[in-house]
Design an enzyme around this catalytic site. Structure first.
Site, PDB file in Angstrom:
ATOM      1  N   TYR A 115       0.818  -1.204   0.000  1.00 12.34           N
ATOM      2  CA  TYR A 115       0.000   0.000   0.000  1.00 12.34           C
ATOM      3  C   TYR A 115       0.857   1.262   0.000  1.00 12.34           C
ATOM      4  O   TYR A 115       0.328   2.360  -0.147  1.00 12.34           O
ATOM      5  CB  TYR A 115      -0.898   0.046   1.240  1.00 12.34           C
TER       6      TYR A 115
ATOM      7  N   SER B 202      -3.375 -14.528   3.042  1.00  9.14           N
ATOM      8  CA  SER B 202      -4.235 -13.477   2.508  1.00  9.14           C
ATOM      9  C   SER B 202      -4.542 -13.774   1.052  1.00  9.14           C
ATOM     10  O   SER B 202      -3.637 -14.076   0.270  1.00  9.14           O
ATOM     11  CB  SER B 202      -3.549 -12.109   2.634  1.00  9.14           C
TER      12      SER B 202
ATOM     13  N   GLN C 132     -19.066   4.124  14.564  1.00 11.99           N
ATOM     14  CA  GLN C 132     -20.192   3.206  14.389  1.00 11.99           C
ATOM     15  C   GLN C 132     -19.730   1.796  14.041  1.00 11.99           C
ATOM     16  O   GLN C 132     -20.372   0.811  14.415  1.00 11.99           O
ATOM     17  CB  GLN C 132     -21.118   3.731  13.295  1.00 11.99           C
TER      18      GLN C 132
END
Length: 332
Positions: free
Chosen positions: A53, A165, A277
């Site tokens: 990334y 992964s 949330q």
């Protein structure tokens, strides 16, 4: 009713039910540092990252400046011990391990394919100028050897937990055939349109915990994006209606469904409200849980949003052949 805050791995370690994803896709990494600092402040203790990334620096700085002592990321370990040692020496990563979490030290093997490195260890590009990667086909088939190298890291004490992964059943089975240590985790794409029921059953049978990246469908970069014409599950009429019945957002329907299945998740967001949330999920009533579980079949079958096949020249998720089988790309 709230869902479990953590799940147990085979080795007794705990993994948080909700982690924080840092893959930014086309958005770049300009907001990663601030987002990670905020996530840690809100209580996240699983920060999911990768050297692929190109934001390890930002994550490391966020960890250091926040005062939180551990961070979580995985590398594509073509040279596992060198990759791990590089992170161990990085002064920004105080505990410096690959996939280090508050509860465990561990790493992911993300090797259904392997790129040949170019300048500054970035992926080489095809000489034709078509922007395709140059694949190391031999190394791509030798991922069981990579797993064995990772097992040595557990023996040396450099890692406590090791996992996979983006491995399908075929590739996971090949690892299990030679493994002394069963993979603790396999992080894969899972969402209501791609529930991975068969992989989940297979993994559960072997004690492997599935973890969901792209739990809302995700937005892979265009070169590896499958079905760009299909709306995400959060826009599905049934998901929206279930959310109304439960008094929660469509996103929280998807995330709650996953955790209720026993699957930890790593959603990403840079908005504080969404981040907060996402760690306050709730159990779905049985009938509504079943409705989400069956949504993929109702919509005509599984839809994978991460599909690098056209970019690589072979299907890394093929369950019949352990790709790559050929030694060259179709465009060579």
């Amino acid at each position: 009713m709230y869902l479990p805050a953590a799940f147990s791995l085979l080795n007794g370690q705990k993994v948080p039910a909700v982690g924080f994803g840092t893959f930014q896709g086309e958005d770049g990494n300009s907001k990663v540092k601030d987002a990670v600092k905020l996530a840690l402040k809100l209580g996240y203790r699983h920060i999911d990252g990768a050297n692929a990334y190109w934001n390890e620096k930002e994550i490391g700085e966020a960890i250091r400046e926040s005062g939180t002592p551990r961070e979580d990321m995985f590398h594509e370990p073509t040279d596992v011990e060198r990759a791990l040692d590089t992170s161990l020496k990085d002064p920004r990563l105080e505990y410096g391990a690959i996939h280090v979490q508050e509860y465990a030290h561990g790493i992911f093997a993300n090797l259904p394919h392997a790129y040949k490195a170019g300048e500054n260890n970035k992926t080489n590009r095809h000489p034709s100028g078509n922007r395709k990667p140059v694949i190391d086909y031999d190394l791509s088939r030798r991922y069981p050897e990579t797993w064995q190298a990772m097992e040595k890291l557990v023996n040396s004490g450099k890692a406590r937990s090791i996992g996979l992964s983006n491995f399908n059943i075929l590739k996971t089975q090949r690892v299990l055939e030679i493994a002394r240590i069963v993979p603790a985790v396999n992080q894969v794409e899972i969402h209501p349109y791609f529930p991975q029921h068969e992989l989940f059953d297979f993994s559960s049978k072997h004690g492997i915990l599935l973890m969901a990246h792209q739990p809302l469908g995700g937005r892979p970069v265009p070169v590896v994006r499958g079905h760009p014409e299909v709306p995400f599950p959060t826009e599905d009429a049934d998901i929206i209606e279930i959310g109304k019945k439960c008094g929660i957002t469509p996103a929280h329907v998807c995330l709650s469904w996953l955790v209720q299945r026993g699957i930890p998740i790593v959603p990403k967001s840079v908005q504080e409200g969404h981040m907060l949330q996402n760690i306050q999920l709730q159990e779905l009533p049985g009938d509504l849980f079943s409705a989400v579980n069956e949504l993929s079949s109702k919509r005509g079958g599984p839809i994978r949003f991460l599909d690098p096949g056209k970019h690589l020249g072979f299907d890394i998720f093929d369950e019949e052949k352990d790709e790559p089988v050929a030694n060259s790309a179709p465009w060579d």
